[in-house]
Design a protein around this motif. Structure first.
Motif, PDB file in Angstrom:
ATOM      1  N   THR A 108       0.856  -1.186   0.000  1.00 51.70           N
ATOM      2  CA  THR A 108       0.000   0.000   0.000  1.00 51.70           C
ATOM      3  C   THR A 108       0.891   1.233   0.000  1.00 51.70           C
TER       4      THR A 108
ATOM      5  N   THR B  47       0.805   5.348   0.211  1.00 50.03           N
ATOM      6  CA  THR B  47       0.008   6.525   0.571  1.00 50.03           C
ATOM      7  C   THR B  47       0.873   7.766   0.415  1.00 50.03           C
TER       8      THR B  47
ATOM      9  N   PRO C 182     -10.885  14.570   0.604  1.00 53.27           N
ATOM     10  CA  PRO C 182      -9.930  13.555   1.068  1.00 53.27           C
ATOM     11  C   PRO C 182      -9.928  12.331   0.150  1.00 53.27           C
TER      12      PRO C 182
ATOM     13  N   GLU D  93      -9.485   7.820   0.886  1.00 54.72           N
ATOM     14  CA  GLU D  93      -9.305   6.809   1.926  1.00 54.72           C
ATOM     15  C   GLU D  93      -9.514   5.421   1.347  1.00 54.72           C
ATOM     16  N   ILE D  94      -9.072   4.436   2.099  1.00 60.80           N
ATOM     17  CA  ILE D  94      -9.205   3.040   1.717  1.00 60.80           C
ATOM     18  C   ILE D  94      -9.825   2.283   2.876  1.00 60.80           C
ATOM     19  N   ASP D  95     -10.652   1.254   2.575  1.00 53.05           N
ATOM     20  CA  ASP D  95     -11.313   0.530   3.660  1.00 53.05           C
ATOM     21  C   ASP D  95     -10.334  -0.394   4.377  1.00 53.05           C
TER      22      ASP D  95
ATOM     23  N   VAL E  52     -11.581   1.893  -2.359  1.00 49.97           N
ATOM     24  CA  VAL E  52     -11.101   3.248  -2.109  1.00 49.97           C
ATOM     25  C   VAL E  52     -12.186   4.244  -2.508  1.00 49.97           C
TER      26      VAL E  52
ATOM     27  N   ALA F  67     -12.701   8.765  -2.947  1.00 47.01           N
ATOM     28  CA  ALA F  67     -12.070  10.083  -2.902  1.00 47.01           C
ATOM     29  C   ALA F  67     -13.035  11.123  -3.434  1.00 47.01           C
TER      30      ALA F  67
ATOM     31  N   THR G 195      -4.370  13.817  -0.427  1.00 44.02           N
ATOM     32  CA  THR G 195      -4.037  12.416  -0.188  1.00 44.02           C
ATOM     33  C   THR G 195      -4.237  11.598  -1.459  1.00 44.02           C
TER      34      THR G 195
ATOM     35  N   ILE H  85      -3.893   7.235  -2.564  1.00 37.94           N
ATOM     36  CA  ILE H  85      -3.676   5.890  -2.049  1.00 37.94           C
ATOM     37  C   ILE H  85      -3.691   4.913  -3.222  1.00 37.94           C
TER      38      ILE H  85
END
Length: 431
Positions: free
Chosen positions: A219, A221, A273, A275-277, A283, A285, A295, A297
């Motif tokens: 991963t 980020t 933002p 994010e990822i679970d 994901v 955004a 951010t 990811i």
């Protein structure tokens, strides 16, 4: 089938000193042919029991069906519960008749869960389709057919065999150290390991599997200063998270390539933002064109052929990540759970030559090593560091992991014959 039956003639001209072994191997050949319909019926029955990895009851039920085949052959069969890892468990069977220990590896689960539309076995002549029909229920049938033929020939009695059929090969439980604990332990005491995933075929030619690549995930980020897009590239905001992500991934593409290495990017998102679970699969955004991204990811996999290559590539990836664009950050994290490689070794190559000796005696074509870049990871990777290993001894077919997965039913015969003769020779000593 003509080739398979004609191979019985090979033993007719065996020197007297080899007569006893030759007679046993003739019995193996004829028994596998005679029981072909029985094993197609058994394959149909176990395919029609859904054993998607997360269907714990289904995986357990298939394990019980296999137990019913192994008990009469004199195996001590145990079920290793894997509730600790969130999975059903593994079947381990042992037959200690002396001789060198041969570890047979396969798996009970499939990628087709209970909600899949693909649930039933269907036969059309020498072809059949069904969920997991080749991966790996066909491989499990090869093991059973080979052992039954060995029993009929008298070569099973003196053989030392361990069978490990995992219940979560397609979606391993966590922690992996627990999920593969028993398989690793079996590999540490084995003299040889044989893995019964699908047979490698290309342009009609059959190959031996002496190597498989690893499978691990990472991963990435990246972070940046957010603000109005008019300030992007400037001293205050710098480049933002998405440009940093693009720099890193494109540098991977340009600078990392080498033989037997891949590093796929499977999912990506960026914005303000993003994010990822928790599972690392989904994901999301949001953002606007006039906002510098805060951010980004990405998740991907890494596949390497040897532990040395894996360590070297990870170091190179980390160095690329650390060379940040202005006003950005980046963090690369490798998952702890991953499949190790089954690296090509002289021992694995020698084991393939032992199989080719069987091929010559059975009148079957010899097999060259298959390109490991064309094979996925498998449970054999967990034992390959400790024991000479040969993979791809399961059935021929196509479409694994997809609706319509198929099997060449005739391959059950030649693969079971190959396996039975090879196991006997390895455990009891070559002719």
């Amino acid at each position: 089938m003509r080739l398979i039956l004609s191979a019985l003639m090979v033993f007719a001209f065996t020197p007297p000193v080899m007569a006893q072994t030759a007679e046993a191997e003739r019995t193996i050949m004829s028994t596998v042919v005679a029981e072909h319909d029985r094993h197609i019926d058994l394959l149909e029955r176990i395919v029609n029991v859904n054993s998607g990895t997360l269907n714990l009851a289904g995986v357990t039920a298939v394990g019980e069906m296999v137990r019913a085949e192994l008990d009469p052959l004199g195996f001590e069969v145990r079920w290793i519960d894997m509730a600790q890892t969130g999975r059903a468990g593994h079947l381990i069977a042992t037959h200690d008749g002396g001789g060198r220990n041969i570890l047979l590896i396969g798996h009970l689960d499939t990628v087709f869960e209970s909600n899949s539309p693909f649930q039933r076995f269907a036969r059309d002549g020498s072809q059949a389709t069904g969920p997991g029909v080749g991966d790996d229920k066909g491989g499990v049938i090869v093991i059973i057919a080979a052992l039954r033929a060995m029993q009929a020939a008298g070569t099973l009695e003196g053989s030392n065999i361990t069978i490990v059929l995992t219940g979560d090969e397609e979606r391993p439980g966590s922690p992996l150290a627990v999920a593969r604990r028993d398989l690793i332990a079996a590999g540490q005491v084995a003299d040889y390991a044989l893995e019964f995933e699908g047979l490698a075929i290309e342009n009609g030619e059959e190959f031996g599997t002496i190597a498989r690549r690893s499978s691990s995930s990472w991963t990435l980020t990246t972070g940046g200063r957010t603000g109005h897009s008019s300030g992007v590239f400037g001293d205050t905001l710098g480049y933002g998270a998405i440009y940093e992500m693009a720099r890193i991934l494109d540098t991977f593409r340009r600078e990392l390539p080498e033989p037997n290495l891949t590093y796929n990017v499977g999912v990506i998102a960026g914005g303000t933002p993003a994010e990822i679970d928790a599972a690392g699969f989904r994901v999301q955004a949001s953002g606007k064109t006039n906002i510098v991204a805060e951010t980004a990811i990405a998740r991907g996999d890494l596949r390497t052929l040897t532990p040395e290559q894996d360590a070297r590539v990870r170091d190179r990836m980390a160095g690329i990540v650390d060379d940040h664009l202005a006003k950005t950050t980046a963090e690369l994290v490798f998952a702890e759970d991953g499949y190790p490689p089954m690296a090509p070794t002289p021992g694995n190559t020698a084991l393939l030559e032992r199989l080719n000796a069987v091929n010559r005696d059975l009148g079957l074509p010899e097999m060259a090593p298959f390109d490991p870049a064309k094979r996925g990871a498998a449970d054999s990777g967990f034992v390959a560091a400790d024991v000479d290993t040969l993979g791809g001894l399961g059935t021929a077919g196509s479409g694994a992991h997809a609706v319509g997965e198929s099997i060449d039913l005739d391959s059950l015969v030649r693969q079971s014959q190959r396996a039975a003769v090879l196991i006997g020779r390895l455990s009891l000593g070559d002719r």
